[in-house]
Structures are given as structure tokens and as C-alpha cells.
Scaffold this active site. Sequence first.
Site, PDB file in Angstrom:
ATOM      1  N   GLY A  92      65.135 -39.259  -7.940  1.00  0.00           N
ATOM      2  CA  GLY A  92      66.221 -39.601  -8.522  1.00  0.00           C
ATOM      3  C   GLY A  92      67.875 -39.116  -9.116  1.00  0.00           C
ATOM      4  N   PRO A  93      67.689 -39.777  -9.749  1.00  0.00           N
ATOM      5  CA  PRO A  93      69.636 -39.051 -10.423  1.00  0.00           C
ATOM      6  C   PRO A  93      68.854 -38.080 -11.547  1.00  0.00           C
ATOM      7  CG  PRO A  93      69.420 -41.137 -11.461  1.00  0.00           C
ATOM      8  CD  PRO A  93      68.263 -41.110 -10.438  1.00  0.00           C
TER       9      PRO A  93
ATOM     10  N   ASP B 105      58.108 -27.547  -0.496  1.00  0.00           N
ATOM     11  CA  ASP B 105      60.051 -28.204  -0.134  1.00  0.00           C
ATOM     12  C   ASP B 105      60.951 -27.178  -0.822  1.00  0.00           C
ATOM     13  OD1 ASP B 105      61.166 -30.276   0.325  1.00  0.00           O
ATOM     14  OD2 ASP B 105      61.299 -31.124  -1.728  1.00  0.00           O
TER      15      ASP B 105
ATOM     16  N   GLY C 143      68.578 -36.294  -5.921  1.00  0.00           N
ATOM     17  CA  GLY C 143      66.816 -35.821  -4.854  1.00  0.00           C
ATOM     18  C   GLY C 143      66.415 -37.205  -4.905  1.00  0.00           C
TER      19      GLY C 143
ATOM     20  N   GLY D  36      73.535 -34.692  -9.905  1.00  0.00           N
ATOM     21  CA  GLY D  36      72.547 -34.737  -9.284  1.00  0.00           C
ATOM     22  C   GLY D  36      72.054 -35.191  -8.708  1.00  0.00           C
TER      23      GLY D  36
END
Length: 510
Positions: free
Chosen positions: A208-209, A321, A205, A203
Site C-alpha cells: 500500500g502507500p 524480495d 508498493g 512511496g
Amino acid sequence: MNPMCQCLEGFSPKSPQEWDMRNWTKGCVRTKPLTCNDISINDIFVKFVALKVPDTTHTWLDENIGLDECRARCLNNCSCMAFSNSDIRGSGSGCVLWFGDLIDMRQFNTKQTREQDLYIRMANAESQSESKMNIRTIVAITIPTLCGVLLLSVYVVYRIRRNLVEKSMVRDNIEKHVEDLPLFALPTISMATSNFWIENKIGQGGFGPVYKGKLSDGRQIAVKRLSRSSGQGVTEFINEVKLIAKLQHRNLVRLLGCCIQGQEKLLIYEYMANGSLDSFIFDHTKGKLLSWPHRFHIILGIARGLLYLHQDSRLRIIHRDLKASNVLLDDKLNSKISDFGMAKAFGGDQTEGNTDRVVGTYGYMAPEYAVDGLFSVKSDVFSFGILLLEIICGSKNRALSYANNTYNLVGYAWTLWKEGNALQLIDSNIKDSCIDSEVLRCIQVSLVCMQHYPEDRPTMTSVIRMLDSEMELVDPKEPGFFPRKVSNEATNQNEISLNNEISVTSLDGR
């Protein structure tokens, strides 16, 4: 022959190769990045004339303020990309703000059509270049070479010591708040992820990874690695550690530990075998794997996780979020809320707050938060309503084409609800497995959660009761961010449609 699409001055094609092949779908990007988060250098607004203004699905309108106040409001919100007068007849009154990507603009010849001015946010490159030039001038004129070398040496030593102190402060800050949280050694995590091998990346975001890993004891883990280019940093890193370390609930992702060593800042979580919810509901093939009973189970899990954050945890926590990509699924398709880098904790009887820095993901933000920075448990409830609707529809809260108008998912759902056709919203993947009355109840709950005013929205306690019982539900009022068109006569030749509120769209890479 000139291309059908061209970039405005200060912009260039995002993909020059595809642009040359007459594929303009990726649009244009600024040649210089914005500097909104740098308080020492303010962005500027460049005036463009003779424009068809951008698509107005994602706008905010106030007819009672002038251009100066309009500019100030846009400048103070990093997500505001442009502004203009709302009265295009030339009276110079009213204010329209554009949020997110600027879509469907057109520049005309002023002799052929009525002029419409648009002020677009741009990087203040002049201030940056002047600052750099002044520094070079001062160094060249006032500092002898030998003295410069000496000062540079002192500065390097200072920076090294300061970095060591900052790293120590970060570690001390984390250890101060989470004494029981394990601190992993970097070699341990590096070995678990095969030195962050690209094949183990699961993933990406704003943080970061994210990598999949396996510890020596056989436990599978997910490792979030803070990127040096990330828009988030140490503050969000510490915030997530402080908030989630002591939270224990079956519908929250469990933080196993962290690692701070050298330039590396890592968060180690339990591994979720089925990844994020968005990879299922927004994928036509994988969406078939989530029947309505599965989706309803996921909805209840998210609701219970939010209830724990709002009411039952040690502190009242506002996630800020909540979205499909921040809900993870384990091997049994149990839903777990993740990513607490943007969360806020309240103590005592505090139930709401405000901020000058609006963070989160457009498409899920409550109107009072997106516009004025006001957040509360009710802003999370609004986000839950959006997410609930997406799970039912299998579609993102982005613009949809409906009856020759442009609506986001909220506007589309509200229109169908008023027409008595809400069941048309159901994802085709679950039509054979759903119970119409149960789905209709969930649609109504989502609309109740998305009502414009926070005081009209329910608490998560009430939401769970409404979802999990046969109690009578209230009729929802109009949701926030519902787009309305103004008449063609009022809009003249440009045919723009203005919202009374912002209509938000997901900005990935938060």
C-alpha cells in the site's frame, strides 16, 4: 482505416484516450481481472490462433512434455500468462510458458501464414456469473422474504462479531510474538501524517502507500498503510511484524511499532531521508550523486544485511524480495534492507524450503524459485547478484537492445564478460570516480552470484570476502535466465527465440 495496434478479444486498451491518439505504448489489459489467488474460481486458458507469439525473452521451455502438462504448470503459477507448443511445425510437442506481460503479438490471416496457437490466461467469468446466478435463484425460490430478512440480520451480526474476533486475533497474534513492540494509537499516526495527506505520500508498493510523518517528540517516521485493495493482507502484515520486530542490524530498516485499529493496519518505521536506492541508480540526474565509492559502500551494506539475515540473526531468514526499491538510504547514504512481508524464517538446521505460492518480483527471482517454488539463502544470493549488477550499470534488468538481439541485463553482462569487455557495463555517471579493477571484481562477483545452479553460488560470507579483499575469484558459469536464440530454420516464419529458462522482468505493485 484500422489502427496499427488492436486488442485481442477479452482485452481493452489500458488508456483509451492515448489509444485514440494512436499512442499504443501502454498496451491492452484484460477486461476482467484474473482470479488466480481465489481457490474457488480457477482461471481458464483461451485459445487464440494464427498468432505471432509474444516476445520470448521471458519464457521457459521444456521440449519433453506435452500440452496437457504444459497447461497444468502454467495454471499452477499465478505469474504464468500463456503457454503453447514449442514445436511450431505442427507436431504438437514441447512446452513454452510465458511469464509477465505479453509483448509484441500479432494476429495473421491463416490463409497467408502458418497458424500458431497460443493459450492465454483469462478470468473464468462464466464460473463467476453462474455462481452468482445460482445464489440469486436459490434465494428467490427457497427463502421467503420475511425469513430472508431474519437470516440477513443474523448474518450481519455474525459478520460483525467475526470481524471483531479476527481483529482481536490479529492484535493478539502480534502481541504474542512481539511483546516489546510499541502499539501506536491511530490518532497519533493520523496527526503525525496530517491525516495521511497526499503531499506526505513518499512511496507506493504492493502493501500500500507509504507516508512521511513526524511524531510529537520530533522523530520522523515512515508509515506503511495496508491498502484494502492490496494483493497482500493480514498474513503478510503479521509476517513482517514477527520477523523484523526483534531484528537489530545497522543495515536493516528498524520497525518502531504498528497500529491496528478499525480497518487500519499500519507499520511505523524509522524514516530514511534519501528514500529508495532505485530512485538514484535508475535516474540519470540523481545517479550523479552516487559516485562509485558511495555505490561500493551501499553494496557492502546490503551484503552485510543479508549475511545477518542468513546467518547471524536469531532465525535464518530468506528475504525473497530483495530489489533496488526495497533498499533504503539514510541521510548518510547507508543502505538498509526493508520490506519483510514476503520473507520466510527457518529454525534449526533448515536451509531451504518450497512453496506453491511464488511471490516476489520478476527480474530478481532465482530460476529454481520462479519455476519450482524452491527457495533458500542461495535464491537471495541470486537476487543480490542482479542488484549488484544494476548498481554498477545504472540500468534495470529489463530487455536491452544489443547487437540486434534482445537481452535482459544479465544476458548483456554475460555476453560482454565472455568478450572481455565487461567494463562497458559501467554507468556513465561513475566512470570518472571508479577504480576499474574494483568494478571488474564486483561484476565478476555478481556473475558468480547469478549462476544457474544454487550449489554453484557462494554464501553471503564468501561474497563479502570476495568483495572486500584481493582473493582470487572463480570463473563464473553461465547465469540463470540467459536468453539463447534458436535458428531461423527451426523457427520458420515466426522467428521466435526461446529461452532454456525463464527470463524475468520486474512486475511493479507486487
